[in-house]
Design a protein around this motif. Structure first.
Motif, PDB file in Angstrom:
ATOM      1  N   ASN A 191       3.180  15.847  -4.156  1.00 36.41           N
ATOM      2  CA  ASN A 191       4.218  16.821  -3.594  1.00 36.41           C
ATOM      3  C   ASN A 191       5.100  16.034  -2.570  1.00 36.41           C
ATOM      4  O   ASN A 191       6.311  16.187  -2.518  1.00 36.41           O
ATOM      5  N   SER A 192       4.449  15.120  -1.860  1.00 34.44           N
ATOM      6  CA  SER A 192       5.089  14.623  -0.824  1.00 34.44           C
ATOM      7  C   SER A 192       5.832  13.103  -1.405  1.00 34.44           C
ATOM      8  O   SER A 192       6.931  12.483  -0.616  1.00 34.44           O
ATOM      9  N   ARG A 193       5.410  12.530  -2.369  1.00 34.65           N
ATOM     10  CA  ARG A 193       5.805  11.308  -3.308  1.00 34.65           C
ATOM     11  C   ARG A 193       5.902  10.173  -2.254  1.00 34.65           C
ATOM     12  O   ARG A 193       6.752   9.380  -2.097  1.00 34.65           O
ATOM     13  N   PHE A 194       4.788  10.022  -1.199  1.00 34.34           N
ATOM     14  CA  PHE A 194       4.629   8.935  -0.575  1.00 34.34           C
ATOM     15  C   PHE A 194       4.441   7.723  -1.492  1.00 34.34           C
ATOM     16  O   PHE A 194       3.765   7.835  -2.502  1.00 34.34           O
ATOM     17  N   GLU A 195       5.074   6.510  -0.814  1.00 36.60           N
ATOM     18  CA  GLU A 195       4.979   5.184  -1.890  1.00 36.60           C
ATOM     19  C   GLU A 195       3.597   4.590  -1.673  1.00 36.60           C
ATOM     20  O   GLU A 195       3.227   4.592  -0.511  1.00 36.60           O
ATOM     21  N   THR A 196       2.844   4.551  -2.713  1.00 36.58           N
ATOM     22  CA  THR A 196       1.594   3.818  -2.669  1.00 36.58           C
ATOM     23  C   THR A 196       1.408   2.688  -3.529  1.00 36.58           C
ATOM     24  O   THR A 196       0.424   2.159  -3.657  1.00 36.58           O
ATOM     25  N   GLY A 197       2.478   2.517  -4.423  1.00 34.71           N
ATOM     26  CA  GLY A 197       2.256   1.299  -5.464  1.00 34.71           C
ATOM     27  C   GLY A 197       2.580   0.051  -5.172  1.00 34.71           C
ATOM     28  O   GLY A 197       2.601  -0.826  -6.011  1.00 34.71           O
ATOM     29  N   LYS A 198       3.266  -0.107  -4.081  1.00 36.66           N
ATOM     30  CA  LYS A 198       3.808  -1.645  -3.706  1.00 36.66           C
ATOM     31  C   LYS A 198       2.418  -2.427  -3.497  1.00 36.66           C
ATOM     32  O   LYS A 198       1.621  -2.126  -3.328  1.00 36.66           O
ATOM     33  N   ARG A 199       3.051  -3.873  -3.791  1.00 32.83           N
ATOM     34  CA  ARG A 199       1.962  -4.813  -3.791  1.00 32.83           C
ATOM     35  C   ARG A 199       1.197  -4.946  -2.649  1.00 32.83           C
ATOM     36  O   ARG A 199      -0.160  -5.002  -2.414  1.00 32.83           O
ATOM     37  N   LYS A 200       2.043  -4.687  -1.364  1.00 35.67           N
ATOM     38  CA  LYS A 200       1.356  -5.107  -0.042  1.00 35.67           C
ATOM     39  C   LYS A 200       0.222  -3.557   0.252  1.00 35.67           C
ATOM     40  O   LYS A 200      -0.369  -3.843   1.350  1.00 35.67           O
ATOM     41  N   LEU A 201       0.382  -2.875  -0.462  1.00 36.82           N
ATOM     42  CA  LEU A 201      -0.642  -1.469  -0.315  1.00 36.82           C
ATOM     43  C   LEU A 201      -1.871  -1.573  -1.350  1.00 36.82           C
ATOM     44  O   LEU A 201      -2.607  -0.609  -1.398  1.00 36.82           O
ATOM     45  N   GLN A 202      -1.835  -2.560  -2.337  1.00 34.52           N
ATOM     46  CA  GLN A 202      -2.664  -2.525  -3.304  1.00 34.52           C
ATOM     47  C   GLN A 202      -4.096  -2.642  -2.704  1.00 34.52           C
ATOM     48  O   GLN A 202      -5.115  -2.330  -3.503  1.00 34.52           O
ATOM     49  N   TYR A 203      -4.357  -3.247  -1.495  1.00 31.16           N
ATOM     50  CA  TYR A 203      -5.633  -3.519  -0.900  1.00 31.16           C
ATOM     51  C   TYR A 203      -6.247  -2.099  -0.747  1.00 31.16           C
ATOM     52  O   TYR A 203      -7.406  -1.969  -0.466  1.00 31.16           O
ATOM     53  N   LEU A 204      -5.445  -1.116  -0.281  1.00 33.09           N
ATOM     54  CA  LEU A 204      -6.020   0.312  -0.023  1.00 33.09           C
ATOM     55  C   LEU A 204      -6.553   1.062  -1.063  1.00 33.09           C
ATOM     56  O   LEU A 204      -5.855   1.080  -2.180  1.00 33.09           O
ATOM     57  N   THR A 205      -7.444   1.487  -0.846  1.00 35.00           N
ATOM     58  CA  THR A 205      -8.108   2.446  -1.859  1.00 35.00           C
ATOM     59  C   THR A 205      -7.981   3.712  -1.879  1.00 35.00           C
ATOM     60  O   THR A 205      -7.110   4.432  -0.888  1.00 35.00           O
ATOM     61  N   PHE A 206      -8.284   4.549  -2.983  1.00 31.71           N
ATOM     62  CA  PHE A 206      -7.956   5.796  -3.068  1.00 31.71           C
ATOM     63  C   PHE A 206      -8.541   6.574  -1.865  1.00 31.71           C
ATOM     64  O   PHE A 206      -7.987   7.499  -1.314  1.00 31.71           O
ATOM     65  N   GLU A 207      -9.635   6.297  -1.351  1.00 32.71           N
ATOM     66  CA  GLU A 207     -10.460   6.758  -0.349  1.00 32.71           C
ATOM     67  C   GLU A 207      -9.780   6.643   0.951  1.00 32.71           C
ATOM     68  O   GLU A 207      -9.670   7.528   1.898  1.00 32.71           O
ATOM     69  N   ASP A 208      -8.927   5.325   1.099  1.00 32.01           N
ATOM     70  CA  ASP A 208      -8.298   5.374   2.251  1.00 32.01           C
ATOM     71  C   ASP A 208      -7.156   6.149   2.360  1.00 32.01           C
ATOM     72  O   ASP A 208      -6.793   6.922   3.360  1.00 32.01           O
ATOM     73  N   PHE A 209      -6.391   6.463   1.232  1.00 35.72           N
ATOM     74  CA  PHE A 209      -5.366   7.224   1.214  1.00 35.72           C
ATOM     75  C   PHE A 209      -5.782   8.749   1.297  1.00 35.72           C
ATOM     76  O   PHE A 209      -5.077   9.768   1.936  1.00 35.72           O
ATOM     77  N   ALA A 210      -7.064   9.160   0.785  1.00 39.79           N
ATOM     78  CA  ALA A 210      -7.495  10.655   0.740  1.00 39.79           C
ATOM     79  C   ALA A 210      -7.856  11.059   2.389  1.00 39.79           C
ATOM     80  O   ALA A 210      -7.376  12.244   2.455  1.00 39.79           O
ATOM     81  N   SER A 211      -8.262   9.773   3.076  1.00 36.40           N
ATOM     82  CA  SER A 211      -8.580  10.397   4.393  1.00 36.40           C
ATOM     83  C   SER A 211      -7.310  10.402   5.215  1.00 36.40           C
ATOM     84  O   SER A 211      -7.162  11.316   6.081  1.00 36.40           O
ATOM     85  N   CYS A 212      -6.296   9.842   5.011  1.00 39.58           N
ATOM     86  CA  CYS A 212      -4.968   9.876   5.560  1.00 39.58           C
ATOM     87  C   CYS A 212      -4.509  11.252   5.427  1.00 39.58           C
ATOM     88  O   CYS A 212      -3.961  11.983   6.148  1.00 39.58           O
ATOM     89  N   ALA A 213      -4.354  11.462   3.995  1.00 35.37           N
ATOM     90  CA  ALA A 213      -4.037  12.962   3.697  1.00 35.37           C
ATOM     91  C   ALA A 213      -4.525  14.022   4.316  1.00 35.37           C
ATOM     92  O   ALA A 213      -4.066  15.046   4.615  1.00 35.37           O
ATOM     93  N   GLU A 214      -5.852  13.948   4.474  1.00 36.21           N
ATOM     94  CA  GLU A 214      -6.581  14.990   5.058  1.00 36.21           C
ATOM     95  C   GLU A 214      -6.055  15.163   6.556  1.00 36.21           C
ATOM     96  O   GLU A 214      -5.899  16.225   7.244  1.00 36.21           O
ATOM     97  N   HIS A 215      -5.986  13.848   7.393  1.00 38.38           N
ATOM     98  CA  HIS A 215      -5.307  14.050   8.656  1.00 38.38           C
ATOM     99  C   HIS A 215      -4.051  14.523   8.667  1.00 38.38           C
ATOM    100  O   HIS A 215      -3.555  15.423   9.872  1.00 38.38           O
ATOM    101  N   ILE A 216      -3.082  14.156   7.769  1.00 39.47           N
ATOM    102  CA  ILE A 216      -1.743  14.706   7.794  1.00 39.47           C
ATOM    103  C   ILE A 216      -1.896  16.396   7.628  1.00 39.47           C
ATOM    104  O   ILE A 216      -0.807  16.856   8.125  1.00 39.47           O
ATOM    105  N   ILE A 217      -2.576  16.790   6.464  1.00 37.65           N
ATOM    106  CA  ILE A 217      -2.466  18.254   6.287  1.00 37.65           C
ATOM    107  C   ILE A 217      -2.986  18.891   7.585  1.00 37.65           C
ATOM    108  O   ILE A 217      -2.269  19.934   7.550  1.00 37.65           O
ATOM    109  N   GLN A 218      -4.024  18.382   8.032  1.00 44.25           N
ATOM    110  CA  GLN A 218      -4.628  19.101   9.182  1.00 44.25           C
ATOM    111  C   GLN A 218      -3.573  19.329  10.464  1.00 44.25           C
ATOM    112  O   GLN A 218      -3.768  19.795  11.343  1.00 44.25           O
TER     113      GLN A 218
END
Length: 327
Positions: free
Chosen positions: A181-208
């Protein structure tokens, strides 16, 4: 010479979990039979290859008939055609909506549209996930998104109630829906080391903390960022020039984070530099492009520039900083 055949007839639908997983993984009947042969199942049962093939085909037919019910799990629970025990129903649903992290990492933040679906062939080759499984997972993401996108109330609870998923899987789907829904950029090369778990944790903080539902319970919408909140962040520029306010901000944030992150001492020692970078990021979030590039900015300006952040804890710190700023 007469042959004797024992036959048992029942109405309980038999579910072989191993065959179900092969079906979910997108293997054809012949591939599934070969994999079952390699597992040594014939030695365990004493059956022949033809019986094994027939058994596999029978299970596949059953799964294909059940699949339309799995699209809307409430229907699976309420239907009477297939007599499946409740614990088996839960297993069928949970596994059907499970996903490969390699796959979700490729589509995270992308629009769940026909255009993205056309790329599944390439994603399948890149991730090693079968094309059939990629399509199932993509369709699941899209289905959940469509059902909950206009619903009021907590996103995780809406997903759980409509799709009967476990709490952990529902939270993962909430992250997927939120990023789509928010269309955050996650596919750039400099972000590739981040896992889905990393982003899911961030999403939880943003939602809250940053959505309409977090800021105003009356709105109760977890999918949309609160525009007024983002607009208010522009007032943070004063922290760059006012030393007294910066000291108050530091006190609030350090009180909140002491004992909770493993880089606390480094964060406290470099607080002025980190705060300046954070303020610059926060004051730019009124523009859609800057919102989309939020994680790129965090990596460039917060993590790489200051070189002290462990990503697993950094977003919790960043979220707390912004909360501290707004107090």
């Amino acid at each position: 010479m007469a042959n004797e055949l024992d036959v048992f007839v029942g109405n309980t639908t038999l579910i072989d979990e191993e065959v179900y997983q092969l079906w979910l993984d997108g293997y054809s009947v012949s591939d599934a039979v070969n994999m079952r042969l390699k597992s040594g199942i014939l030695d365990q049962t004493g059956a022949g290859p033809d019986v094994l093939e027939s058994d596999t085909m029978d299970h596949y037919r059953t799964f294909q008939m059940i699949e339309r019910l799995l699209h809307y799990p409430q229907k699976l629970v309420q239907q009477l055609l297939f007599q499946i025990p409740p614990y088996k129903q839960s297993m069928l649903i949970e596994r059907y909506y499970a996903f490969d992290e390699a796959f979700v990492r490729e589509v995270l933040g992308k629009k769940l549209s026909k255009g993205t679906k056309k790329d599944l062939d390439d994603i399948s080759v890149k991730t090693g996930v079968t094309l059939k499984s990629c399509r199932r997972q993509f369709d699941n993401f899209k289905r959940v998104f469509k059902v909950v996108e206009e619903m009021r109330g907590a996103l995780v609870e809406n997903i759980q109630q409509n799709f009967l998923l476990s709490d952990r899987l529902a939270r993962d789907y909430a992250a997927i829906v939120f990023f789509a829904n928010s269309r955050f950029e996650t596919g750039k090369r400099k972000l590739q080391y981040l896992t889905f778990e990393d982003f899911a944790s961030c999403a939880e903080h943003i939602i809250q903390n940053w959505t309409l539902g977090a800021v105003d319970v009356a709105d109760d919408m977890d999918m949309d960022l609160d525009k007024e909140f983002l607009q208010d962040l522009k007032d943070l520029k004063i922290l760059i020039t006012d030393k007294d306010l910066l000291d108050q901000h530091k006190s609030l944030v350090c009180t909140s984070l002491r004992g909770k992150i493993n880089v606390f001492q480094e964060m406290e020692a470099n607080f002025k530099t980190l705060s300046r970078a954070l303020v610059n990021i926060g004051t730019s979030l009124t523009h859609n492009k800057d919102v989309r590039d939020f994680f790129i900015d965090l990596v460039e300006k917060m993590k790489l520039q200051c070189n002290i952040w462990s990503w697993e804890t950094s977003f919790f710190a960043i979220s707390s900083c912004i909360k501290g700023i707004c107090i």
